[in-house]
Design a protein around this motif. Structure first.
Motif: not given
Length: 127
Positions: A1-18
């Motif tokens: 599994m690979k991932g990308t480090v993002v800002s903690p606010t990215t899921p909320r800002d881009e997808d509206g989820i927290y």
């Protein structure tokens, strides 16, 4: 599994989820409340301690705002599936959990010179 480090606010800002939580350090126990980042403050406050009076193992345990427990509510099941939980006022948006240190929340209260509450009465700060 690979991932990308993002800002903690990215899921909320881009997808509206927290899915997570935010932690912060405070200079003293009073600063926990005085420096709250939410305009209306925390609407549910939980303090953990070794000598706590309520256990999460108790079947009657639930997270409910203090003012909601005194209101009369319908005895139907709400979003949580709990009887009597149909009142939207019982739900919270900003939960604060204070983890007591080795000496407990009481010692933190006693050490904070700006607190007028005694450590013995520290449970009054929480719902």
């Amino acid at each position: 599994m690979k991932g990308t480090v993002v800002s903690p606010t990215t899921p909320r800002d881009e997808d509206g989820i927290y899915w997570g939580y935010t932690t912060r350090l405070a200079s003293g126990i009073s600063a926990i409340f005085e420096e709250c980042p939410y305009g209306g403050g925390y609407d549910l406050k939980v303090g953990t301690r070794e000598r706590g009076g309520v256990s999460i193992d108790d079947p009657k345990f639930c997270l409910r705002k203090k003012e909601a427990t005194t209101k009369t509510s319908k005895k139907s099941k709400g979003r949580s599936g709990i009887e009597g939980d149909s009142n939207d006022d019982e739900h919270f948006n900003h939960l604060l959990i204070v983890f007591g240190g080795v000496a407990g929340i009481e010692d933190s209260v006693n050490a904070d010179e700006s607190m007028t509450l005694s450590g013995e009465d520290s449970k009054k700060m929480f719902d």
